[in-house]
Scaffold this motif. Structure first.
Motif, PDB file in Angstrom:
ATOM      1  N   ARG A 143      10.397  -0.745 -22.231  1.00 37.08           N
ATOM      2  CA  ARG A 143      11.407  -1.603 -21.595  1.00 37.08           C
ATOM      3  C   ARG A 143      11.148  -1.709 -20.098  1.00 37.08           C
ATOM      4  NH1 ARG A 143      17.008  -1.509 -24.362  1.00 37.08           N
ATOM      5  NH2 ARG A 143      16.370  -1.116 -26.499  1.00 37.08           N
ATOM      6  N   GLU A 144      11.300  -2.926 -19.594  1.00 38.28           N
ATOM      7  CA  GLU A 144      11.100  -3.148 -18.159  1.00 38.28           C
ATOM      8  C   GLU A 144      12.156  -2.400 -17.362  1.00 38.28           C
ATOM      9  OE1 GLU A 144      11.317  -6.781 -14.995  1.00 38.28           O
ATOM     10  OE2 GLU A 144      10.467  -7.238 -16.961  1.00 38.28           O
ATOM     11  N   TYR A 145      11.685  -1.620 -16.395  1.00 35.42           N
ATOM     12  CA  TYR A 145      12.599  -0.830 -15.577  1.00 35.42           C
ATOM     13  C   TYR A 145      12.530  -1.230 -14.101  1.00 35.42           C
ATOM     14  CZ  TYR A 145      15.165   3.185 -13.869  1.00 35.42           C
ATOM     15  OH  TYR A 145      16.089   3.976 -13.265  1.00 35.42           O
ATOM     16  N   LEU A 146      11.361  -1.672 -13.658  1.00 34.77           N
ATOM     17  CA  LEU A 146      11.177  -2.025 -12.263  1.00 34.77           C
ATOM     18  C   LEU A 146      10.259  -3.234 -12.186  1.00 34.77           C
ATOM     19  CD1 LEU A 146      10.459   0.455  -9.447  1.00 34.77           C
ATOM     20  CD2 LEU A 146       8.879  -1.416  -9.776  1.00 34.77           C
ATOM     21  N   ARG A 147      10.573  -4.160 -11.271  1.00 32.11           N
ATOM     22  CA  ARG A 147       9.760  -5.358 -11.079  1.00 32.11           C
ATOM     23  C   ARG A 147       9.628  -5.624  -9.588  1.00 32.11           C
ATOM     24  NH1 ARG A 147       9.251 -11.009 -13.770  1.00 32.11           N
ATOM     25  NH2 ARG A 147       9.734  -9.836 -15.645  1.00 32.11           N
ATOM     26  N   GLU A 148       8.394  -5.841  -9.166  1.00 34.64           N
ATOM     27  CA  GLU A 148       8.100  -6.247  -7.789  1.00 34.64           C
ATOM     28  C   GLU A 148       7.225  -7.487  -7.871  1.00 34.64           C
ATOM     29  OE1 GLU A 148       8.919  -4.856  -4.751  1.00 34.64           O
ATOM     30  OE2 GLU A 148      10.141  -3.320  -5.723  1.00 34.64           O
ATOM     31  N   ASP A 149       7.386  -8.375  -6.892  1.00 34.53           N
ATOM     32  CA  ASP A 149       6.557  -9.568  -6.909  1.00 34.53           C
ATOM     33  C   ASP A 149       6.030  -9.896  -5.523  1.00 34.53           C
ATOM     34  OD1 ASP A 149       8.817 -10.487  -5.682  1.00 34.53           O
ATOM     35  OD2 ASP A 149       9.326 -11.944  -7.199  1.00 34.53           O
ATOM     36  N   ARG A 150       4.938 -10.587  -5.500  1.00 37.17           N
ATOM     37  CA  ARG A 150       4.231 -11.093  -4.326  1.00 37.17           C
ATOM     38  C   ARG A 150       4.150 -10.164  -3.128  1.00 37.17           C
ATOM     39  NH1 ARG A 150       1.620 -15.363  -4.905  1.00 37.17           N
ATOM     40  NH2 ARG A 150       1.443 -15.951  -2.746  1.00 37.17           N
ATOM     41  N   PHE A 151       5.212 -10.017  -2.373  1.00 36.22           N
ATOM     42  CA  PHE A 151       5.150  -9.264  -1.119  1.00 36.22           C
ATOM     43  C   PHE A 151       5.773  -7.892  -1.315  1.00 36.22           C
ATOM     44  CE2 PHE A 151       5.329 -13.801  -0.197  1.00 36.22           C
ATOM     45  CZ  PHE A 151       4.062 -13.960   0.343  1.00 36.22           C
ATOM     46  N   VAL A 152       4.948  -6.949  -1.696  1.00 30.16           N
ATOM     47  CA  VAL A 152       5.395  -5.615  -2.068  1.00 30.16           C
ATOM     48  C   VAL A 152       5.476  -4.739  -0.818  1.00 30.16           C
ATOM     49  CG1 VAL A 152       4.848  -3.575  -3.436  1.00 30.16           C
ATOM     50  CG2 VAL A 152       4.318  -5.859  -4.320  1.00 30.16           C
ATOM     51  N   ARG A 153       6.593  -4.074  -0.668  1.00 32.16           N
ATOM     52  CA  ARG A 153       6.759  -3.080   0.388  1.00 32.16           C
ATOM     53  C   ARG A 153       6.502  -1.721  -0.252  1.00 32.16           C
ATOM     54  NH1 ARG A 153      12.421  -4.042   2.131  1.00 32.16           N
ATOM     55  NH2 ARG A 153      12.071  -2.130   3.283  1.00 32.16           N
ATOM     56  N   PHE A 154       5.393  -1.093   0.134  1.00 35.69           N
ATOM     57  CA  PHE A 154       4.946   0.119  -0.536  1.00 35.69           C
ATOM     58  C   PHE A 154       5.816   1.329  -0.237  1.00 35.69           C
ATOM     59  CE2 PHE A 154       1.304  -2.402  -1.539  1.00 35.69           C
ATOM     60  CZ  PHE A 154       0.890  -1.887  -2.750  1.00 35.69           C
ATOM     61  N   GLY A 155       6.455   1.392   0.914  1.00 29.23           N
ATOM     62  CA  GLY A 155       7.335   2.520   1.220  1.00 29.23           C
ATOM     63  C   GLY A 155       8.485   2.625   0.227  1.00 29.23           C
ATOM     64  N   PRO A 156       9.290   1.560   0.092  1.00 32.86           N
ATOM     65  CA  PRO A 156      10.374   1.596  -0.896  1.00 32.86           C
ATOM     66  C   PRO A 156       9.874   1.743  -2.334  1.00 32.86           C
ATOM     67  CG  PRO A 156      10.788  -0.121   0.713  1.00 32.86           C
ATOM     68  CD  PRO A 156       9.393   0.394   0.968  1.00 32.86           C
ATOM     69  N   LEU A 157       8.717   1.146  -2.653  1.00 30.20           N
ATOM     70  CA  LEU A 157       8.166   1.281  -4.001  1.00 30.20           C
ATOM     71  C   LEU A 157       7.825   2.745  -4.271  1.00 30.20           C
ATOM     72  CD1 LEU A 157       7.163   0.118  -6.673  1.00 30.20           C
ATOM     73  CD2 LEU A 157       4.979  -0.384  -5.535  1.00 30.20           C
ATOM     74  N   ARG A 158       7.206   3.413  -3.309  1.00 28.59           N
ATOM     75  CA  ARG A 158       6.867   4.833  -3.473  1.00 28.59           C
ATOM     76  C   ARG A 158       8.125   5.673  -3.687  1.00 28.59           C
ATOM     77  NH1 ARG A 158       2.882   8.375  -2.861  1.00 28.59           N
ATOM     78  NH2 ARG A 158       1.409   6.930  -1.935  1.00 28.59           N
ATOM     79  N   GLU A 159       9.179   5.400  -2.937  1.00 30.87           N
ATOM     80  CA  GLU A 159      10.434   6.158  -3.087  1.00 30.87           C
ATOM     81  C   GLU A 159      10.997   6.004  -4.500  1.00 30.87           C
ATOM     82  OE1 GLU A 159      13.076   4.836  -0.013  1.00 30.87           O
ATOM     83  OE2 GLU A 159      11.767   5.579   1.589  1.00 30.87           O
ATOM     84  N   ARG A 160      10.987   4.790  -5.014  1.00 28.42           N
ATOM     85  CA  ARG A 160      11.501   4.574  -6.372  1.00 28.42           C
ATOM     86  C   ARG A 160      10.614   5.239  -7.415  1.00 28.42           C
ATOM     87  NH1 ARG A 160      13.277  -1.654  -6.215  1.00 28.42           N
ATOM     88  NH2 ARG A 160      11.071  -1.806  -5.851  1.00 28.42           N
ATOM     89  N   LEU A 161       9.297   5.140  -7.230  1.00 32.46           N
ATOM     90  CA  LEU A 161       8.381   5.785  -8.174  1.00 32.46           C
ATOM     91  C   LEU A 161       8.517   7.295  -8.128  1.00 32.46           C
ATOM     92  CD1 LEU A 161       5.152   3.619  -7.822  1.00 32.46           C
ATOM     93  CD2 LEU A 161       6.772   3.640  -9.730  1.00 32.46           C
ATOM     94  N   ASP A 162       8.738   7.865  -6.940  1.00 31.08           N
ATOM     95  CA  ASP A 162       8.956   9.309  -6.827  1.00 31.08           C
ATOM     96  C   ASP A 162      10.134   9.745  -7.689  1.00 31.08           C
ATOM     97  OD1 ASP A 162       6.855   9.732  -5.044  1.00 31.08           O
ATOM     98  OD2 ASP A 162       8.139   9.781  -3.261  1.00 31.08           O
ATOM     99  N   ARG A 163      11.245   9.021  -7.550  1.00 34.38           N
ATOM    100  CA  ARG A 163      12.452   9.371  -8.313  1.00 34.38           C
ATOM    101  C   ARG A 163      12.232   9.226  -9.818  1.00 34.38           C
ATOM    102  NH1 ARG A 163      16.267   5.496  -5.941  1.00 34.38           N
ATOM    103  NH2 ARG A 163      14.823   5.167  -4.273  1.00 34.38           N
ATOM    104  N   ILE A 164      11.649   8.132 -10.213  1.00 35.14           N
ATOM    105  CA  ILE A 164      11.412   7.863 -11.640  1.00 35.14           C
ATOM    106  C   ILE A 164      10.454   8.907 -12.210  1.00 35.14           C
ATOM    107  CG2 ILE A 164      10.375   6.249 -13.279  1.00 35.14           C
ATOM    108  CD1 ILE A 164      11.383   4.003 -11.304  1.00 35.14           C
ATOM    109  N   HIS A 165       9.364   9.158 -11.508  1.00 33.71           N
ATOM    110  CA  HIS A 165       8.362  10.098 -11.989  1.00 33.71           C
ATOM    111  C   HIS A 165       8.952  11.496 -12.104  1.00 33.71           C
ATOM    112  CE1 HIS A 165       4.533  12.387 -11.925  1.00 33.71           C
ATOM    113  NE2 HIS A 165       4.101  11.344 -12.616  1.00 33.71           N
ATOM    114  N   GLU A 166       9.755  11.885 -11.117  1.00 32.69           N
ATOM    115  CA  GLU A 166      10.373  13.208 -11.153  1.00 32.69           C
ATOM    116  C   GLU A 166      11.348  13.339 -12.332  1.00 32.69           C
ATOM    117  OE1 GLU A 166      13.457  15.778  -8.451  1.00 32.69           O
ATOM    118  OE2 GLU A 166      11.949  14.567  -7.417  1.00 32.69           O
ATOM    119  N   LEU A 167      12.142  12.311 -12.549  1.00 32.01           N
ATOM    120  CA  LEU A 167      13.122  12.376 -13.655  1.00 32.01           C
ATOM    121  C   LEU A 167      12.433  12.349 -15.020  1.00 32.01           C
ATOM    122  CD1 LEU A 167      15.862   9.946 -12.326  1.00 32.01           C
ATOM    123  CD2 LEU A 167      16.076  12.405 -12.666  1.00 32.01           C
ATOM    124  N   TYR A 168      11.420  11.516 -15.144  1.00 30.77           N
ATOM    125  CA  TYR A 168      10.801  11.319 -16.447  1.00 30.77           C
ATOM    126  C   TYR A 168       9.769  12.393 -16.758  1.00 30.77           C
ATOM    127  CZ  TYR A 168       9.239   8.874 -20.574  1.00 30.77           C
ATOM    128  OH  TYR A 168       8.938   8.538 -21.852  1.00 30.77           O
TER     129      TYR A 168
END
Length: 111
Positions: free
Chosen positions: A84-109
């Motif tokens: 299931r789709e949980y996160l979507r980013e398009d065209r102009f990706v800001r890597f700082g906020p993306l890393r923060e979200r991935l940190d949380r998701i990776h830690e929980l999962y």
């Protein structure tokens, strides 16, 4: 740096996203300079997350990807959890906020 898989058919794409766990799908277009510039940065970022499987799909080669994920423009970055789709980013990706979200998701999962 995470190499990942190149998916060349709709079937391969469906098999990849349908697997349990954390799956990251990068959708690009062949004539997209943003897509080419973003891919190595994304691979470097995802190298820090061993539980996330990574794959790349060329939207021109696998046209079904646009319909399946309602994609209007490339690049698109999709994180799927258990298919299931949980996160979507398009065209102009800001890597700082993306890393923060991935940190949380990776830690929980995977933590």
């Amino acid at each position: 740096m995470k190499k990942g898989h190149d998916l060349h058919t709709a079937r391969a794409m469906d098999e990849f996203v349908g697997q349990p766990g954390l799956r990251f799908l990068y959708v690009s277009a062949p004539d997209c300079s943003t897509c080419r510039a973003l891919l190595p940065k994304l691979q470097e970022l995802l190298g820090d997350y061993p539980a996330i499987e990574f794959a790349h799909v060329d939207a021109a080669e696998v046209e079904e990807v646009a319909e399946r994920f309602l994609i209007l423009a490339a690049p698109i970055l999709l994180l799927l959890i258990d298919g299931r789709e949980y996160l979507r980013e398009d065209r102009f990706v800001r890597f700082g906020p993306l890393r923060e979200r991935l940190d949380r998701i990776h830690e929980l999962y995977a933590g």
